[in-house]
Design a protein around this motif. Sequence first.
Motif, mmCIF file in Angstrom:
data_model
loop_
_atom_site.group_PDB
_atom_site.id
_atom_site.type_symbol
_atom_site.label_atom_id
_atom_site.label_comp_id
_atom_site.label_asym_id
_atom_site.label_seq_id
_atom_site.Cartn_x
_atom_site.Cartn_y
_atom_site.Cartn_z
ATOM 1 N N ARG A 1 0.838 -1.215 0.000
ATOM 2 C CA ARG A 1 0.000 0.000 0.000
ATOM 3 C C ARG A 1 0.857 1.244 0.000
ATOM 4 N NH1 ARG A 1 -3.808 0.010 5.200
ATOM 5 N NH2 ARG A 1 -2.072 -1.178 6.026
ATOM 6 N N GLY A 2 0.535 2.228 -0.823
ATOM 7 C CA GLY A 2 1.332 3.452 -0.843
ATOM 8 C C GLY A 2 2.461 3.357 -1.858
ATOM 9 N N GLY A 3 2.740 2.128 -2.325
ATOM 10 C CA GLY A 3 3.673 1.932 -3.434
ATOM 11 C C GLY A 3 5.128 2.206 -3.104
ATOM 12 N N LEU A 4 5.934 2.158 -4.179
ATOM 13 C CA LEU A 4 7.362 2.408 -4.104
ATOM 14 C C LEU A 4 7.646 3.752 -3.421
ATOM 15 C CD1 LEU A 4 9.806 0.901 -5.488
ATOM 16 C CD2 LEU A 4 9.747 2.734 -7.174
ATOM 17 N N ALA A 5 6.864 4.760 -3.788
ATOM 18 C CA ALA A 5 7.115 6.117 -3.297
ATOM 19 C C ALA A 5 7.009 6.173 -1.774
ATOM 20 C CB ALA A 5 6.125 7.089 -3.933
ATOM 21 N N SER A 6 5.929 5.584 -1.209
ATOM 22 C CA SER A 6 5.753 5.666 0.239
ATOM 23 C C SER A 6 6.805 4.827 0.959
ATOM 24 C CB SER A 6 4.342 5.230 0.636
ATOM 25 O OG SER A 6 3.391 6.074 0.004
ATOM 26 N N ALA A 7 7.111 3.641 0.421
ATOM 27 C CA ALA A 7 8.095 2.769 1.076
ATOM 28 C C ALA A 7 9.477 3.429 1.099
ATOM 29 C CB ALA A 7 8.163 1.416 0.361
ATOM 30 N N LEU A 8 9.870 4.047 -0.001
ATOM 31 C CA LEU A 8 11.192 4.678 -0.032
ATOM 32 C C LEU A 8 11.233 5.952 0.802
ATOM 33 C CD1 LEU A 8 12.357 4.043 -3.715
ATOM 34 C CD2 LEU A 8 13.245 2.996 -1.621
ATOM 35 N N ASN A 9 10.112 6.665 0.878
ATOM 36 C CA ASN A 9 10.050 7.804 1.794
ATOM 37 C C ASN A 9 10.248 7.338 3.233
ATOM 38 O OD1 ASN A 9 9.384 10.740 1.059
ATOM 39 N ND2 ASN A 9 8.202 9.589 -0.464
ATOM 40 N N GLU A 10 9.630 6.203 3.583
ATOM 41 C CA GLU A 10 9.787 5.674 4.943
ATOM 42 C C GLU A 10 11.236 5.299 5.213
ATOM 43 O OE1 GLU A 10 7.112 2.491 5.947
ATOM 44 O OE2 GLU A 10 5.356 3.607 5.273
ATOM 45 N N ILE A 11 11.845 4.622 4.243
ATOM 46 C CA ILE A 11 13.251 4.226 4.425
ATOM 47 C C ILE A 11 14.129 5.470 4.576
ATOM 48 C CG2 ILE A 11 15.255 3.154 3.307
ATOM 49 C CD1 ILE A 11 13.342 1.155 1.994
ATOM 50 N N ALA A 12 13.909 6.464 3.719
ATOM 51 C CA ALA A 12 14.729 7.681 3.764
ATOM 52 C C ALA A 12 14.573 8.374 5.116
ATOM 53 C CB ALA A 12 14.340 8.616 2.623
ATOM 54 N N ALA A 13 13.314 8.470 5.590
ATOM 55 C CA ALA A 13 13.067 9.151 6.860
ATOM 56 C C ALA A 13 13.725 8.393 8.010
ATOM 57 C CB ALA A 13 11.565 9.290 7.099
ATOM 58 N N ALA A 14 13.569 7.062 8.020
ATOM 59 C CA ALA A 14 14.136 6.264 9.113
ATOM 60 C C ALA A 14 15.661 6.306 9.082
ATOM 61 C CB ALA A 14 13.648 4.819 9.013
ATOM 62 N N SER A 15 16.240 6.512 7.898
ATOM 63 C CA SER A 15 17.695 6.441 7.745
ATOM 64 C C SER A 15 18.351 7.813 7.748
ATOM 65 C CB SER A 15 18.037 5.758 6.417
ATOM 66 O OG SER A 15 17.255 4.611 6.203
ATOM 67 N N ALA A 16 17.525 8.871 7.720
ATOM 68 C CA ALA A 16 18.047 10.238 7.597
ATOM 69 C C ALA A 16 18.982 10.374 6.392
ATOM 70 C CB ALA A 16 18.725 10.689 8.889
ATOM 71 N N VAL A 17 18.532 9.850 5.273
ATOM 72 C CA VAL A 17 19.252 10.028 4.003
ATOM 73 C C VAL A 17 18.261 10.585 2.982
ATOM 74 C CG1 VAL A 17 20.822 8.078 4.407
ATOM 75 C CG2 VAL A 17 18.689 7.703 3.134
ATOM 76 N N SER A 18 18.785 11.018 1.853
ATOM 77 C CA SER A 18 17.933 11.353 0.710
ATOM 78 C C SER A 18 18.129 10.257 -0.331
ATOM 79 C CB SER A 18 18.336 12.700 0.110
ATOM 80 O OG SER A 18 17.902 13.754 0.945
ATOM 81 N N ILE A 19 17.026 9.752 -0.860
ATOM 82 C CA ILE A 19 17.137 8.720 -1.893
ATOM 83 C C ILE A 19 16.806 9.358 -3.240
ATOM 84 C CG2 ILE A 19 16.164 6.551 -2.770
ATOM 85 C CD1 ILE A 19 15.812 5.677 0.151
ATOM 86 N N VAL A 20 17.677 9.122 -4.209
ATOM 87 C CA VAL A 20 17.449 9.654 -5.554
ATOM 88 C C VAL A 20 17.230 8.475 -6.498
ATOM 89 C CG1 VAL A 20 18.371 11.069 -7.421
ATOM 90 C CG2 VAL A 20 18.931 11.621 -5.037
ATOM 91 N N LEU A 21 16.056 8.450 -7.090
ATOM 92 C CA LEU A 21 15.716 7.382 -8.032
ATOM 93 C C LEU A 21 16.139 7.769 -9.435
ATOM 94 C CD1 LEU A 21 12.083 6.592 -6.824
ATOM 95 C CD2 LEU A 21 14.115 5.138 -6.555
ATOM 96 N N ASP A 22 16.436 6.749 -10.230
ATOM 97 C CA ASP A 22 16.685 6.969 -11.645
ATOM 98 C C ASP A 22 15.426 6.481 -12.358
ATOM 99 O OD1 ASP A 22 17.479 7.037 -14.213
ATOM 100 O OD2 ASP A 22 19.191 5.665 -13.970
ATOM 101 N N GLU A 23 14.568 7.408 -12.755
ATOM 102 C CA GLU A 23 13.231 7.037 -13.230
ATOM 103 C C GLU A 23 13.290 6.024 -14.382
ATOM 104 O OE1 GLU A 23 10.397 10.244 -14.519
ATOM 105 O OE2 GLU A 23 9.518 9.622 -12.613
ATOM 106 N N GLU A 24 14.256 6.216 -15.237
ATOM 107 C CA GLU A 24 14.372 5.354 -16.414
ATOM 108 C C GLU A 24 14.672 3.904 -16.031
ATOM 109 O OE1 GLU A 24 16.532 6.044 -20.763
ATOM 110 O OE2 GLU A 24 17.141 7.192 -18.998
#
Lengths: 339, 339
Positions: free
Chosen positions: A225-248
């Motif tokens: 639920r919430g998809g890739l976007a929500s899961a990676l936001n959660e990981i980034a927040a918990a890890s105090a990092v910024s995640i940059v995706l390569d859309e392609e």
Amino acid sequence: MIGSGGEKILLAHGSGGKAMHELIESLLLPAFRNPKLEPLGDSARLELGGRELAFTTDSYVVDPLFFPGGDIGRLAVCGTINDLAVCGARPLALSCALILEEGLPMADLEKVVESMRSAADEAGVEIVTGDTKVLPHGKGDRLFVNTAGVGLLPEGRRWLPGTAEPGDVVLINGHVADHGAAVMAERERFALRAEIRSDVAPLNHLIEALLEAVPDVRCLKDPTRGGLASALNEIAAASAVSIVLDEEAIPVRGPVAALCELLGLDPLYFANEGKVLAAVPPRRADEALAALRSHPLGRYAAAIGEAKPFDRVPLSARTLLGSHRVVGMLTGDQLPRIC
Amino acid sequence: MIGSGGEKILLAHGSGGKAMHELIESLLLPAFRNPKLEPLGDSARLELGGRELAFTTDSYVVDPLFFPGGDIGRLAVCGTINDLAVCGARPLALSCALILEEGLPMADLEKVVESMRSAADEAGVEIVTGDTKVLPHGKGDRLFVNTAGVGLLPEGRRWLPGTAEPGDVVLINGHVADHGAAVMAERERFALRAEIRSDVAPLNHLIEALLEAVPDVRCLKDPTRGGLASALNEIAAASAVSIVLDEEAIPVRGPVAALCELLGLDPLYFANEGKVLAAVPPRRADEALAALRSHPLGRYAAAIGEAKPFDRVPLSARTLLGSHRVVGMLTGDQLPRIC
């Protein structure tokens, strides 16, 4: 939403996105506050005579009950197995609690139960305890399923830290958005729905293979639920990092991309039920990718992004044009009753 | 009912009585067949490095959500704790999965969550993992709760055999039928409902005290849905004995007896949520009774019957007039949505 003037439950509170997080953080966490309860953990961690157990639960209210690629029974078994597996635990046993609406055709129940059995067999896990309740006609919606699961961390394996570090490579085991697109297409009876199948699958064997090959995987998460976007936001927040995706680099199947295009929706917010995200140290990324690709459920695995030192935005994507767009958590209720 | 011509789910399939047993035995057990899954066990038994774990689940759909003596939250915590405790296990941790209907007042959710927390505190158990789903308005009925629980058998304690032997004395820790009567009186808005309170309570400390005092308790069971009658029928069937109750010895509170009289219903079929039945060897019956009575939740404990060699009828009661009546399992749906 709590604290924002509303006083009733909204559909968005079940979306896996922002409103749900607010509900959990403002009401449930303070009430049940204890060191084992964590908002972002897929499973709770119990210690028992030197061994670590994982314990998790999910209810399933997906509509429709049957969709291309699966049904509520397969979903209920796989979802809970995957929540155990992403902690590094091997599933030991599942429970199955059914809430039935009076008038449900017995044949539907039989199909769902058979599907649970077959998914459990696929994962090599047993359903060991259960419960059945019945609601009067009109007080439910055919069938809801709850599964809880208990898993065990193999001796010598440490509980995954669940956080990423700057430099980590973000991997996924295949195409995103299949489950959300399949359910939506079936619900709306779109003509192209035959081509879109849910990815619902038990990931425990795939994850086992990955962790055997690369024990220093930093973080695993299933983007449901919430998809890739929500899961990676959660990981980034918990890890105090910024995640940059390569859309392609993010694998999306043609018919799924077409459906999203048609509806003006972003596949990064669609639910997945057979996908896992992994953050791995850069020097182990190739090995991890090879381990994923050697399993049938990881054939289309790809490296889709990178963790960087925190820089204002938790999650962003480099677009095809080379620009960057911010990818926030899901807000609102794009797809109610997706699982 | 399966095998009897019907093809749809009926309310009776959730009653805790005969139709539910038929559903479990004809559909669920064959599908999930494995040595750990037992139709009559309150918890499944998992072995783990020489230790024994208990694992159980229940969904709660009680209507109304709030009733004298408790609410759906207290019920959900106590019910699962009690299912662990009757196996001799000490509860380790609970999960809590909420299915909310859109439009549920946030204040109701807050009350239920607070009530779960307070019941968990009373039992000394933590809620460590959870899930929240939301249904569109009209597709549910305000709030359903699922709890699952994991318990651990203390070192040196054996898993209770769960069966009685001829000669065993049957004990109960107090008045029967309070929960069923409280919910029914509240639902029907009977004038006397203020006097009837649900007995819903966590029994783990009471059961611990009993097992410390009398380790050779043979069998414990919580007579919930289906009442005393169904629980004792199950024990008799599993043990291949006949149980004979002494009707006069069964504690029933005045207002509860009056309600039953009024409605022409038998209190032996009403649900209990803070009661436990124990079968103990006759030489230990007095000690067991004393241990129960020394705990606040066992103050009104009583010896209510005896197990005898099997003689045609699993359960019967010696009436006030000295005659014997057969006490069958609950059939039909006397009280839907009682838990």
